[in-house]
Design a protein around this motif. Structure first.
Motif, PDB file in Angstrom:
ATOM      1  N   PHE A   1      -1.412  58.287  76.847  1.00  0.00           N
ATOM      2  CA  PHE A   1      -2.044  56.984  76.766  1.00  0.00           C
ATOM      3  C   PHE A   1      -2.385  56.432  78.145  1.00  0.00           C
TER       4      PHE A   1
ATOM      5  N   TYR B   1      -7.147  56.570  73.493  1.00  0.00           N
ATOM      6  CA  TYR B   1      -6.053  55.824  72.865  1.00  0.00           C
ATOM      7  C   TYR B   1      -5.997  54.365  73.322  1.00  0.00           C
TER       8      TYR B   1
ATOM      9  N   PHE C   1      -3.206  52.148  71.580  1.00  0.00           N
ATOM     10  CA  PHE C   1      -1.825  52.532  71.870  1.00  0.00           C
ATOM     11  C   PHE C   1      -1.423  52.148  73.286  1.00  0.00           C
TER      12      PHE C   1
ATOM     13  N   TRP D   1       0.854  64.827  72.721  1.00  0.00           N
ATOM     14  CA  TRP D   1       0.323  63.514  73.099  1.00  0.00           C
ATOM     15  C   TRP D   1       1.475  62.575  73.418  1.00  0.00           C
ATOM     16  N   SER D   2       1.169  61.286  73.590  1.00  0.00           N
ATOM     17  CA  SER D   2       2.152  60.241  73.836  1.00  0.00           C
ATOM     18  C   SER D   2       3.029  60.581  75.050  1.00  0.00           C
TER      19      SER D   2
END
Length: 460
Positions: free
Chosen positions: A180, A187, A190, A376-377
């Protein structure tokens, strides 16, 4: 009526499996130490949770609900992620206030709100009602430190530097940062939410983090200089750590039904350290090409493997792969499994993982080295620590499309299962496992921090 002298903590979860698990475990710790606890999630999430057979340890913890504005479908019902957050941020505070008022009227007044930091409006509710407010960080100190720097404008996004230096952290390349932050275009909703979790944190009486001090000592020490932070993890069932919560072998609530008997029976028939366990968690949608490469790499490795492929992802498997795997007796493919029991099984010698923080903590706590394939994240940052800081795993390279080849999957799996570096990683993993157990045992760093939190649950 609430028992006189006992504080009542309301513990509010962000509605995903990966956030409910650590907060539920924290509830169990608080209850074991004599507090009344009510775990709170959204109405839709509560309707879809399965109570596992080993939930006895959480039976005394009350469960209640608030609304996110989408009681019949959760986030999937919203027109967009932005729309979901906007509505939840409007409806959530109202229904949380109503719940606290209801609890007070029924003789169970709340003294403290422990809230998932993804829901910072809960702190505003706590302060309006004169309650203690404690933020609960479900991600690592390192990841939280990155988001804090973005929030304060000390790290500008999109990141333009080739190397990023942050207090207490190793040097990061942009790709080591949470997705992110690294990719703000894909994103936007987010990154807004994750940065906003620090919007009012200076008002919090406590900031609790799901890690243990020894694991992230430098960055935790730095964060303690700017926030009232205490490490209280790892928040995994007690029977895998200090064994003080009898019967606490599972989290207790799950969105998925595991194939427990089939998995454990199959593992018990394999020799020690011979099995590669593969799972990418409860949310990540893995590219079909990546799943094909994973299948090819596992087959080429000629190692035993247990692979969790969620029902929603099964169509991405190569045609005939499951049948070929079953007939060769080299592998087992299931839609879900009891991950802690699998990682604790002597047959498992390697974990191919997306490096979600819960999975990373579980592997570290149980002494299992990892092949890191983040999606991800926060996962890329966790993978950086797995490989370069804790030295308990390998991270295979990705091509220009972000895909890890079958050949590299094979190389990493075989190195950890059979190679010399794998032996070193196993020894390092055992060291971190011992430190995790020590942290939550009586008098350990996390246990002391929980005791300090409980002792100070007076008026905010």
């Amino acid at each position: 009526m609430a028992e006189k002298g006992k504080s009542h903590c309301l513990v509010l979860c962000y509605p995903t499996q990966g956030h409910i698990n650590p907060l539920l475990q924290f509830c169990k710790r608080l209850h074991h130490k004599g507090l009344h606890v009510t775990l709170v999630t959204t109405k839709f999430m509560h309707k879809n949770l399965h109570v596992t057979t080993a939930a006895a340890a959480s039976a005394a913890i009350a469960v209640d609900t608030i609304s996110d504005g989408y009681d019949d479908g959760g986030r999937q019902l919203a027109e967009s992620t932005d729309a979901y957050f906007d509505r939840f941020w409007r409806v959530g505070p109202e229904t949380l206030t109503q719940l606290i008022q209801k609890l007070s009227e029924t003789g169970r007044p709340v003294d403290c709100i422990v809230y998932d930091s993804f829901l910072p409006w809960a702190l505003d509710v706590a302060k309006e009602l004169g309650l203690v407010g404690a933020a609960f960080l479900t991600q690592s100190c390192a990841v939280d430190g990155v988001y804090y720097h973005v929030h304060r404008g000390l790290l500008r996004v999109p990141v333009s530097e080739s190397e990023i230096s942050l207090p207490g952290c190793p040097p990061f390349e942009p790709s080591d940062l949470p997705s992110f932050v690294h990719d703000t275009v894909s994103y936007p909703a987010f990154i807004k939410m994750l940065v906003h979790q620090f919007s009012n944190v200076e008002k919090a009486d406590w900031v609790l983090c799901n890690t243990y001090y020894e694991l992230e000592e430098e960055v935790a020490k730095w964060m303690m200089t700017i926030l009232p932070l205490r490490t209280i993890g790892p928040t995994i069932p007690s029977m895998y750590l200090d064994k003080r919560l009898e019967g606490d072998t599972q989290y207790g609530f799950s969105l998925f039904k595991p194939h427990s008997e089939a998995c454990l029976k199959w593992l018990d028939s394999r020799r020690k350290g011979s099995v590669t366990y593969v799972s990418f968690g409860s949310i990540a949608a893995v590219e079909a090409e990546q799943i094909e490469e994973l299948a090819r790499g596992l087959k080429r490795s000629n190692c035993n493997f247990l692979w969790v492929v969620r029902t929603s992802e099964e169509h991405k498997l190569p045609k005939g792969f499951v049948d070929d795997t079953r007939s060769s007796d080299k592998g087992l493919v299931v839609s879900w499994c009891p991950q802690l029991e699998v990682l604790a099984n002597d047959a498992v010698g390697c974990f191919v993982t997306h490096c979600g923080w819960n999975s990373t903590l579980e592997a570290l706590s149980l002494g299992v080295p990892m092949v890191a394939i983040p999606q991800w994240s926060d996962q890329s940052t966790n993978a950086k620590y797995v490989v370069d800081v804790w030295k308990v795993g390998l991270k295979p390279p990705k091509d220009e499309k972000g895909i890890v080849s079958g050949e590299d999957v094979e190389i990493c799996v075989k190195e950890i299962i059979e190679g010399e570096r794998g032996k070193e990683m196993k020894m390092n993993a055992i060291k971190w496992s011992a430190l995790a157990k020590k942290a939550v045992s009586e008098g350990g760093s996390s246990d002391q921090n929980i005791d300090e939190f409980i002792a100070n649950l007076g008026s905010p």
